[in-house]
Motif scaffolding. Structure first.
Motif, short mmCIF file in Angstrom:
data_model
loop_
_atom_site.label_atom_id
_atom_site.label_comp_id
_atom_site.label_asym_id
_atom_site.label_seq_id
_atom_site.Cartn_x
_atom_site.Cartn_y
_atom_site.Cartn_z
N ARG A 135 -66.31 15.07 -41.25
CA ARG A 135 -66.99 14.08 -41.76
C ARG A 135 -66.05 13.11 -40.28
NH1 ARG A 135 -66.55 12.63 -46.36
NH2 ARG A 135 -68.23 14.27 -46.67
N ARG A 136 -64.24 13.12 -40.49
CA ARG A 136 -64.02 12.59 -40.46
C ARG A 136 -63.92 12.33 -38.90
NH1 ARG A 136 -59.50 13.02 -43.27
NH2 ARG A 136 -60.12 11.79 -44.71
N GLU A 137 -63.63 13.53 -38.60
CA GLU A 137 -63.80 13.57 -37.24
C GLU A 137 -64.87 13.23 -36.34
OE1 GLU A 137 -63.27 18.21 -36.47
OE2 GLU A 137 -61.08 18.05 -37.52
N ARG A 138 -65.91 13.31 -36.74
CA ARG A 138 -67.76 13.31 -36.50
C ARG A 138 -67.46 11.67 -36.06
NH1 ARG A 138 -70.01 17.53 -39.87
NH2 ARG A 138 -70.59 15.79 -41.43
N MET A 194 -64.63 10.30 -35.59
CA MET A 194 -63.52 9.59 -34.27
C MET A 194 -65.00 10.33 -33.07
SD MET A 194 -61.97 7.96 -36.23
CE MET A 194 -60.57 7.65 -34.97
N GLU A 195 -65.14 11.16 -33.42
CA GLU A 195 -66.14 11.57 -31.90
C GLU A 195 -66.91 10.61 -31.53
OE1 GLU A 195 -67.28 15.28 -32.27
OE2 GLU A 195 -65.74 16.35 -32.33
N GLY A 196 -67.42 9.87 -32.74
CA GLY A 196 -68.67 8.95 -32.45
C GLY A 196 -68.02 7.67 -31.59
N ILE A 197 -66.89 7.18 -32.53
CA ILE A 197 -66.19 5.97 -31.55
C ILE A 197 -64.96 6.08 -30.07
CG2 ILE A 197 -64.05 4.55 -32.16
CD1 ILE A 197 -64.50 4.94 -34.79
N ALA A 198 -65.13 6.81 -29.83
CA ALA A 198 -64.33 7.24 -28.61
C ALA A 198 -66.06 7.14 -28.01
CB ALA A 198 -63.93 8.42 -28.60
N LYS A 199 -66.48 8.05 -28.13
CA LYS A 199 -68.02 7.87 -27.13
C LYS A 199 -68.35 6.85 -27.26
CE LYS A 199 -72.68 10.51 -26.04
NZ LYS A 199 -73.37 11.07 -27.00
N ALA A 200 -68.44 5.84 -27.76
CA ALA A 200 -69.11 4.70 -28.20
C ALA A 200 -67.94 4.00 -27.31
CB ALA A 200 -68.91 3.87 -29.57
N LYS A 201 -66.27 3.65 -27.08
CA LYS A 201 -65.64 3.01 -26.33
C LYS A 201 -66.70 2.84 -25.10
CE LYS A 201 -62.24 2.30 -30.17
NZ LYS A 201 -60.97 2.39 -30.77
N ALA A 202 -65.98 4.97 -24.52
CA ALA A 202 -66.00 4.45 -23.55
C ALA A 202 -67.54 4.22 -22.99
CB ALA A 202 -65.87 6.59 -23.30
#
Length: 186
Positions: free
Chosen positions: A121-124, A126-134
């Motif tokens: 859940r934590r990894e997903r 963080m992936e979502g945040i990275a994608k949104a930042k990009a």
């Protein structure tokens, strides 16, 4: 030989009714409940109370072990504390009973999966945040400190402690805004 129930949900808007009902049906009295995250045992007062007063021959009952702990380390610490007091752990919805070898083995397996689920859940997230930042969607939390006001009050000769009090922020936040290297008490 008491059967002590423990119910937990993670957020204030979640309901404990189903867990309380299942624990009551399992013969638990008392039942302690709280609304706290299960990722750590820190700050979980009701669990601490149970672990303090549980005694020889008593049983701690939960509906599922993820209500008790989300990390294998915390789960093992709780089970160890129960064992030291001569108590055991049971779950109403899972074949867990630390009074049996099979129950102990199943408990360890479920604990590993609960921790794995938390990490996924934590990894997903963080992936979502990275994608949104990009994509330029996620900008982070909006600043809660009015930098201009801090600097204006400092320019008037007001000290950091008084600036913090007036603006309702921490003194360390004032220092960060002013980028003061030497933290003098003012």
């Amino acid at each position: 030989m008491a059967r002590i129930g423990y119910a937990r949900v993670s957020t204030l808007d979640q309901d404990l009714t189903l867990q309380r009902t299942a624990l009551k049906a399992a013969g638990c009295d008392p039942i302690r409940a709280e609304k706290k995250s299960g990722t750590s045992t820190t700050g979980r007062k009701e669990l601490a109370i149970i672990l303090d007063f549980i005694g020889e021959g008593d049983t701690l009952v939960v509906t599922r072990i993820d209500r008790l702990a989300r990390s294998i380390g915390d789960l093992q610490d709780i089970v160890r504390a129960l064992k030291e007091k001569g108590a055991r752990l049971q779950a109403t919805e899972q074949p867990i009973d630390t009074g049996t070898a099979a129950g102990k083995a199943f408990l360890d397996m479920l604990g590993v999966f609960a921790e794995f689920e938390t990490n996924l859940r934590r990894e997903r997230q963080m992936e979502g945040i990275a994608k949104a930042k990009a994509a330029g969607i996620y900008k982070g939390r909006t600043p809660s400190i009015d930098v201009t006001a801090v600097r204006a009050l400092k320019a008037e000769g007001i000290g950091a402690a008084e600036i913090a009090r007036r603006l309702g922020i921490g003194r360390a936040s004032v220092y960060r805004v002013l980028d003061v290297k030497a933290r003098q008490i003012t």
